[in-house]
Design an enzyme around this catalytic site. Structure first.
Site, PDB file in Angstrom:
ATOM      1  N   THR A 126      59.301  32.505  53.647  1.00  0.00           N
ATOM      2  CA  THR A 126      58.084  31.773  53.969  1.00  0.00           C
ATOM      3  C   THR A 126      56.905  32.238  53.121  1.00  0.00           C
ATOM      4  O   THR A 126      56.861  33.407  52.693  1.00  0.00           O
ATOM      5  CB  THR A 126      57.748  31.979  55.467  1.00  0.00           C
ATOM      6  OG1 THR A 126      56.406  31.584  55.713  1.00  0.00           O
ATOM      7  CG2 THR A 126      57.891  33.438  55.879  1.00  0.00           C
ATOM      8  N   ASP A 127      55.945  31.352  52.933  1.00  0.00           N
ATOM      9  CA  ASP A 127      54.706  31.726  52.226  1.00  0.00           C
ATOM     10  C   ASP A 127      53.907  32.775  53.001  1.00  0.00           C
ATOM     11  O   ASP A 127      53.025  33.415  52.453  1.00  0.00           O
ATOM     12  CB  ASP A 127      53.838  30.491  51.957  1.00  0.00           C
ATOM     13  CG  ASP A 127      53.467  29.723  53.214  1.00  0.00           C
ATOM     14  OD1 ASP A 127      53.897  30.104  54.323  1.00  0.00           O
ATOM     15  OD2 ASP A 127      52.732  28.710  53.091  1.00  0.00           O
ATOM     16  N   GLU A 128      54.233  32.936  54.304  1.00  0.00           N
ATOM     17  CA  GLU A 128      53.438  33.854  55.126  1.00  0.00           C
ATOM     18  C   GLU A 128      53.617  35.300  54.684  1.00  0.00           C
ATOM     19  O   GLU A 128      52.794  36.154  55.013  1.00  0.00           O
ATOM     20  CB  GLU A 128      53.782  33.670  56.608  1.00  0.00           C
ATOM     21  CG  GLU A 128      53.633  32.210  56.998  1.00  0.00           C
ATOM     22  CD  GLU A 128      53.525  31.929  58.493  1.00  0.00           C
ATOM     23  OE1 GLU A 128      53.200  32.836  59.260  1.00  0.00           O
ATOM     24  OE2 GLU A 128      53.762  30.758  58.858  1.00  0.00           O
ATOM     25  N   TYR A 150      55.603  38.406  62.697  1.00  0.00           N
ATOM     26  CA  TYR A 150      56.589  37.483  62.118  1.00  0.00           C
ATOM     27  C   TYR A 150      56.618  37.628  60.599  1.00  0.00           C
ATOM     28  O   TYR A 150      57.687  37.822  60.001  1.00  0.00           O
ATOM     29  CB  TYR A 150      56.244  36.034  62.499  1.00  0.00           C
ATOM     30  CG  TYR A 150      56.915  34.984  61.626  1.00  0.00           C
ATOM     31  CD1 TYR A 150      58.294  34.808  61.639  1.00  0.00           C
ATOM     32  CD2 TYR A 150      56.160  34.183  60.765  1.00  0.00           C
ATOM     33  CE1 TYR A 150      58.911  33.859  60.833  1.00  0.00           C
ATOM     34  CE2 TYR A 150      56.759  33.216  59.959  1.00  0.00           C
ATOM     35  CZ  TYR A 150      58.135  33.063  59.986  1.00  0.00           C
ATOM     36  OH  TYR A 150      58.738  32.124  59.178  1.00  0.00           O
ATOM     37  N   LYS A 154      59.690  38.946  58.174  1.00  0.00           N
ATOM     38  CA  LYS A 154      60.252  38.135  57.090  1.00  0.00           C
ATOM     39  C   LYS A 154      60.113  38.884  55.753  1.00  0.00           C
ATOM     40  O   LYS A 154      61.031  38.863  54.927  1.00  0.00           O
ATOM     41  CB  LYS A 154      59.544  36.768  56.995  1.00  0.00           C
ATOM     42  CG  LYS A 154      59.853  35.819  58.142  1.00  0.00           C
ATOM     43  CD  LYS A 154      61.313  35.371  58.223  1.00  0.00           C
ATOM     44  CE  LYS A 154      61.739  34.466  57.078  1.00  0.00           C
ATOM     45  NZ  LYS A 154      63.109  33.920  57.310  1.00  0.00           N
TER      46      LYS A 154
HETATM   47  P1  NAD Z   1      63.876  27.563  64.046  1.00  0.00           P
HETATM   48  O1  NAD Z   1      63.384  28.646  64.961  1.00  0.00           O
HETATM   49  O2  NAD Z   1      63.699  26.142  64.440  1.00  0.00           O
HETATM   50  O3  NAD Z   1      65.432  27.806  63.738  1.00  0.00           O
HETATM   51  C1  NAD Z   1      65.973  29.086  63.626  1.00  0.00           C
HETATM   52  C2  NAD Z   1      67.420  29.026  64.070  1.00  0.00           C
HETATM   53  O4  NAD Z   1      67.975  30.354  63.940  1.00  0.00           O
HETATM   54  C3  NAD Z   1      67.628  28.627  65.529  1.00  0.00           C
HETATM   55  O5  NAD Z   1      68.611  27.634  65.625  1.00  0.00           O
HETATM   56  C4  NAD Z   1      68.081  29.902  66.215  1.00  0.00           C
HETATM   57  O6  NAD Z   1      68.960  29.678  67.308  1.00  0.00           O
HETATM   58  C5  NAD Z   1      68.755  30.631  65.089  1.00  0.00           C
HETATM   59  N1  NAD Z   1      68.775  32.085  65.273  1.00  0.00           N
HETATM   60  C6  NAD Z   1      67.733  32.890  65.620  1.00  0.00           C
HETATM   61  N2  NAD Z   1      68.139  34.158  65.682  1.00  0.00           N
HETATM   62  C7  NAD Z   1      69.460  34.171  65.339  1.00  0.00           C
HETATM   63  C8  NAD Z   1      70.426  35.193  65.217  1.00  0.00           C
HETATM   64  N3  NAD Z   1      70.117  36.466  65.444  1.00  0.00           N
HETATM   65  N4  NAD Z   1      71.675  34.841  64.846  1.00  0.00           N
HETATM   66  C9  NAD Z   1      72.017  33.538  64.644  1.00  0.00           C
HETATM   67  N5  NAD Z   1      71.134  32.528  64.744  1.00  0.00           N
HETATM   68  C10 NAD Z   1      69.869  32.841  65.092  1.00  0.00           C
HETATM   69  O7  NAD Z   1      63.164  27.871  62.654  1.00  0.00           O
HETATM   70  P2  NAD Z   1      62.835  26.868  61.455  1.00  0.00           P
HETATM   71  O8  NAD Z   1      61.450  26.399  61.601  1.00  0.00           O
HETATM   72  O9  NAD Z   1      63.923  25.906  61.284  1.00  0.00           O
HETATM   73  O10 NAD Z   1      62.860  27.898  60.250  1.00  0.00           O
HETATM   74  C11 NAD Z   1      64.095  28.205  59.600  1.00  0.00           C
HETATM   75  C12 NAD Z   1      63.859  29.267  58.553  1.00  0.00           C
HETATM   76  O11 NAD Z   1      62.890  28.804  57.625  1.00  0.00           O
HETATM   77  C13 NAD Z   1      63.324  30.573  59.116  1.00  0.00           C
HETATM   78  O12 NAD Z   1      63.933  31.618  58.424  1.00  0.00           O
HETATM   79  C14 NAD Z   1      61.850  30.524  58.818  1.00  0.00           C
HETATM   80  O13 NAD Z   1      61.323  31.815  58.639  1.00  0.00           O
HETATM   81  C15 NAD Z   1      61.840  29.743  57.519  1.00  0.00           C
HETATM   82  N6  NAD Z   1      60.625  28.938  57.259  1.00  0.00           N
HETATM   83  C16 NAD Z   1      60.124  28.098  58.215  1.00  0.00           C
HETATM   84  C17 NAD Z   1      59.017  27.318  57.907  1.00  0.00           C
HETATM   85  C18 NAD Z   1      58.461  26.331  58.915  1.00  0.00           C
HETATM   86  O14 NAD Z   1      57.437  25.701  58.644  1.00  0.00           O
HETATM   87  N7  NAD Z   1      59.087  26.103  60.053  1.00  0.00           N
HETATM   88  C19 NAD Z   1      58.408  27.407  56.657  1.00  0.00           C
HETATM   89  C20 NAD Z   1      58.958  28.286  55.701  1.00  0.00           C
HETATM   90  C21 NAD Z   1      60.072  29.040  56.028  1.00  0.00           C
HETATM   91  P1  TYD Z   2      52.003  27.097  63.442  1.00  0.00           P
HETATM   92  O1  TYD Z   2      52.654  25.780  63.599  1.00  0.00           O
HETATM   93  O2  TYD Z   2      52.184  28.123  64.506  1.00  0.00           O
HETATM   94  O3  TYD Z   2      52.466  27.653  62.017  1.00  0.00           O
HETATM   95  P2  TYD Z   2      51.989  29.011  61.224  1.00  0.00           P
HETATM   96  O4  TYD Z   2      51.125  29.811  62.091  1.00  0.00           O
HETATM   97  O5  TYD Z   2      53.304  29.652  60.994  1.00  0.00           O
HETATM   98  O6  TYD Z   2      51.295  28.521  59.999  1.00  0.00           O
HETATM   99  O7  TYD Z   2      50.448  26.871  63.253  1.00  0.00           O
HETATM  100  C1  TYD Z   2      49.949  26.124  62.163  1.00  0.00           C
HETATM  101  C2  TYD Z   2      48.436  26.217  62.179  1.00  0.00           C
HETATM  102  O8  TYD Z   2      47.923  25.629  63.371  1.00  0.00           O
HETATM  103  C3  TYD Z   2      47.928  27.643  62.176  1.00  0.00           C
HETATM  104  O9  TYD Z   2      46.734  27.695  61.389  1.00  0.00           O
HETATM  105  C4  TYD Z   2      47.602  27.914  63.633  1.00  0.00           C
HETATM  106  C5  TYD Z   2      47.159  26.556  64.138  1.00  0.00           C
HETATM  107  N1  TYD Z   2      47.452  26.300  65.569  1.00  0.00           N
HETATM  108  C6  TYD Z   2      46.465  25.822  66.434  1.00  0.00           C
HETATM  109  O10 TYD Z   2      45.307  25.610  66.032  1.00  0.00           O
HETATM  110  N2  TYD Z   2      46.786  25.589  67.734  1.00  0.00           N
HETATM  111  C7  TYD Z   2      48.032  25.818  68.210  1.00  0.00           C
HETATM  112  O11 TYD Z   2      48.278  25.592  69.415  1.00  0.00           O
HETATM  113  C8  TYD Z   2      49.059  26.294  67.321  1.00  0.00           C
HETATM  114  C9  TYD Z   2      50.467  26.549  67.776  1.00  0.00           C
HETATM  115  C10 TYD Z   2      48.720  26.531  65.996  1.00  0.00           C
END
Ligand code: NAD
Ligand code: TYD
Length: 353
Positions: A126-128, A150, A154
């Site tokens: 992630t960019d985070e 988090y 990561k």
């Molecule tokens: P999500 O939480 O929806 O999915 C994660 C999945 O991993 C779930 O199905 C969960 O059951 C499974 N999981 C968790 N712990 C586990 C373990 N110990 N063993 C096996 N399975 C396990 O998350 P997402 O939003 O789909 O993100 C997926 C990946 O992409 C993550 O690694 C996250 O850090 C990365 N990512 C997410 C975003 C975003 O915007 N959501 C952006 C950049 C990167």
């Molecule tokens: P989020 O979806 O939690 O993603 P991330 O924190 O990983 O970027 O939040 C996206 C943005 O929205 C972040 O700046 C926090 C803000 N936010 C709110 O303002 N209200 C909320 O209830 C949540 C969950 C996030």
């Protein structure tokens, strides 16, 4: 590369990736390996469940034996790791599972990659991990300066991946994506939370002034970028994946209310997330040099996402009535009560530029 183990494939991005890859590559087999935490959901994969090229294993990436068994049974040559604890606010409430899965779990997968001599290990990050960037855009060689539990977990995973490349020559790739939006995102992330609240005329709890910026991108653009990095990336390479624009949360909130025909007065400013990163932005020229381009503008991505949640209440309504209620109260109960009590005289729009 034929047999892919998709760890975390029952989550939001992983399930979209599995669907995309099955459609794109007729000769691939995709084995989803997922422990099904509160976000993992087999409903996300309902439409591919009957495909003979798809298999599901319910197990934890921290369980080395289960990982080894799956690799052996399905003759896995490639791992794409989506498995993670993924929600920043939950990591602030309790980081335990984050450190376990996002650091130790990655170590277990790397050991398996080494022991079985796999062709590729792609780690979805992630960019985070870069921390907030107030100006400009993060490049892959920038320092990792995570600021939430988090992001720190990561970053720990990323550093292990890098170390296994340097030390053992493992053929690893890291991708670092911006915020995804689209179908099957658990409705605690801001966009699906706001859409589903707005559909029910419930308040949209916006943290602080709402001027924080995020590089929101359509989930399939991210998935396409992951595939390009997998096919064409250099072993040991890191690739950012994100859109060309960042959007302020308050702008996102107003646009989604407009799309739903709901009033801006549903936006309620609540007290901020501790350590809230003000801005993320990504320089993606490295992946663009391999041929990737974002396929959607922010407006297109948001519109598709809103439409999906409007059309798929069957998916999110059961989620919002379960364990979710307890989390919602813990995360937002006091915030919403205080917002109502302390600043009732301020209408939305008077508080923000
Ligand atoms: P999500 O939480 O929806 O999915 C994660 C999945 O991993 C779930 O199905 C969960 O059951 C499974 N999981 C968790 N712990 C586990 C373990 N110990 N063993 C096996 N399975 C396990 O998350 P997402 O939003 O789909 O993100 C997926 C990946 O992409 C993550 O690694 C996250 O850090 C990365 N990512 C997410 C975003 C975003 O915007 N959501 C952006 C950049 C990167
Ligand atoms: P989020 O979806 O939690 O993603 P991330 O924190 O990983 O970027 O939040 C996206 C943005 O929205 C972040 O700046 C926090 C803000 N936010 C709110 O303002 N209200 C909320 O209830 C949540 C969950 C996030």
């Amino acid at each position: 590369m034929r047999n892919l183990l998709i760890t975390g494939g029952a989550g939001f991005i992983g399930s979209n990736f599995v669907r995309m890859m099955l459609a794109k590559y007729p000769d691939y087999r995709l084995v989803v390996f997922d422990k099904l935490n509160y976000r993992g959901n087999l409903q996300n994969l309902r439409d591919v469940a009957g495909d003979p090229r798809y298999a599901f294993v319910r197990a934890d990436i921290c369980d080395a034996q289960a990982v080894a068994n799956a690799i052996r049974e399905y003759q896995i040559d490639t791992i794409v790791n989506f498995a993670a604890e993924s929600h920043v606010d939950r990591s602030i409430l309790d980081a335990d599972a984050f450190v376990r899965t996002d650091v130790y779990g990655v170590y277990v997968l790397l050991e398996a990659t080494k022991d079985f001599g796999l062709e590729r290990f792609l780690h979805v990050s992630t960019d985070e991990v870069y921390g907030e960037v107030l100006t400009g855009a993060s490049r892959e060689e920038d320092a990792l300066e995570p600021r939430s539990p988090y992001a720190a977990s990561k970053a720990g995973g990323d550093l292990l991946v890098r170390a296994y490349h340097v030390t053992y020559g493992l053929p690893v790739i890291i991708t670092r994506g911006g915020n995804n939006i689209g179908p099957y995102q658990y409705p605690e992330n801001v966009v699906p939370l706001f859409i589903t609240n707005a559909i029910d005329d419930q308040p949209l709890p916006l943290y602080g002034d709402g001027l924080q910026e995020r590089p929101y991108q359509y989930v399939l653009d991210h998935c396409e970028g992951i595939d390009i990095a997998l096919q064409r990336g250099q072993p040991g390479g890191v690739y950012n994946i994100g859109p060309d624009e960042q959007v302020a949360n308050i702008v996102m909130a107003r646009k989604l209310l407009d799309l739903l025909g709901k009033p801006h007065s549903l936006i309620v400013h609540v007290f901020d997330r501790p350590g809230h990163d003000r801005r993320y932005a990504l320089d993606c020229s490295r992946l663009k040099a391999l041929g990737w381009r974002p396929g959607h503008t922010f407006d297109q991505a948001l519109e598709k996402t809103v439409r999906w949640y409007v059309d798929n209440e069957w998916w999110w309504r059961p989620i919002k009535s379960g364990e979710y209620r307890a989390y919602y109260e813990k995360q937002y109960g006091e915030r919403l009560r205080l917002a109502g009590q302390t600043r009732p005289e301020l209408a939305e729009g008077e508080r923000t530029p």
